[in-house]
Design a protein around this motif. Structure first.
Motif: not given
Length: 260
Positions: A178-187
């Motif tokens: 989830y953290a990695d997915a958030l980082l991928a969208v700039g969050r």
């Protein structure tokens, strides 16, 4: 392939041993030893594990546990088509759905994320235990990212399991994904928070959440051994320069006593 003397075959799981009872005793022992080697080497030396799995497969291809082990060994070395075929064979033999998530991930490995997504919506998913359902969610999120749907990957991972404060064997990986997915969208701020939560749950060191946190915080780690090597090199250089610089003066001083 050679089997270490301390490997007896008795180390295998009780259920697997039960499956091997259909084989002649000596053959069952040989298969068991090779399966033990697959399990021992799968993480540290997957190529070797794959080799032992091929031996076991040659000896007992009609045993579901052997097909499953061969599937995981092939999966570990990136032979996704072969792994998928073995997992399908094991599933036909047992009727179990527990391999469904890894079969879907093989589809991803083969460049077919759409197929993985379709599998995530099949009735088999509802038959999985909680760990299997979490694994399927991770695969589905990965498939979304494969298809360029980064925001959808974030939504896919949002679930009661993610929100829960309880820690399970899969918690760290779910929070990390989830953290990695958030980082991928700039969050980035949210990502940092979830990497920290992943680290809290990662009792077995299954993720590199600590490294990802350090990277987000701008912390750079230096290798102490490299630093020592550099210092040693500098000392040697300084020492050499002193010898070179004092060579003329020192030569005469050393010559004097030599003449006495």
């Amino acid at each position: 392939m050679p089997i270490p003397e301390d490997v007896t075959g008795d180390e295998i799981d009780k259920d697997v041993r039960q499956e091997l009872l259909s084989l002649p005793k000596t053959l069952a022992e040989d298969v068991a030893k090779n399966l033990v080697m697959v399990a021992k080497l799968l993480d540290e030396d997957p190529e070797q594990a794959y080799g032992y799995s091929r031996v076991a497969l040659r000896l007992a291809s009609r045993v579901a546990a052997v097909r499953e082990a061969a599937g995981f060994a092939a999966y570990a070395v990136g032979k996704y088509s072969e792994a998928l075929a073995e997992f399908r064979a094991a599933r036909r033999m047992t009727g179990s759905v527990e391999l469904w998530p890894v079969m879907a991930d093989c589809e991803r490995g083969l460049g077919r994320p759409e197929k993985a997504m379709a599998m995530a919506g099949e009735p088999e998913v509802q038959k999985l235990d909680k760990a299997g359902q979490v694994e399927m969610r991770l695969v589905a999120a990965g498939a979304r990212r494969d298809m360029g749907q980064a925001d959808a990957a974030v939504v896919t991972l949002q679930s009661p399991e993610l929100a829960s404060s309880a820690v399970h064997p899969w918690t760290a990986r779910l929070r990390y994904a989830y953290a990695d997915a958030l980082l991928a969208v700039g969050r980035e701020d949210e990502a940092r928070d979830w990497f920290a939560r992943a680290l809290e749950a990662d009792q077995g060191g299954t993720t590199d959440a600590s490294d990802r946190l350090a990277e987000l915080d701008g912390v750079e780690f230096t290798d102490a051994l490299e630093d020592d090597d550099e210092l040693d090199g500098a000392d040697e250089l300084d020492g050499g320069e002193e010898l070179d610089g004092g060579e003329d003066d020192g030569a005469q001083g050393e010559a004097g006593p030599a003449k006495d």
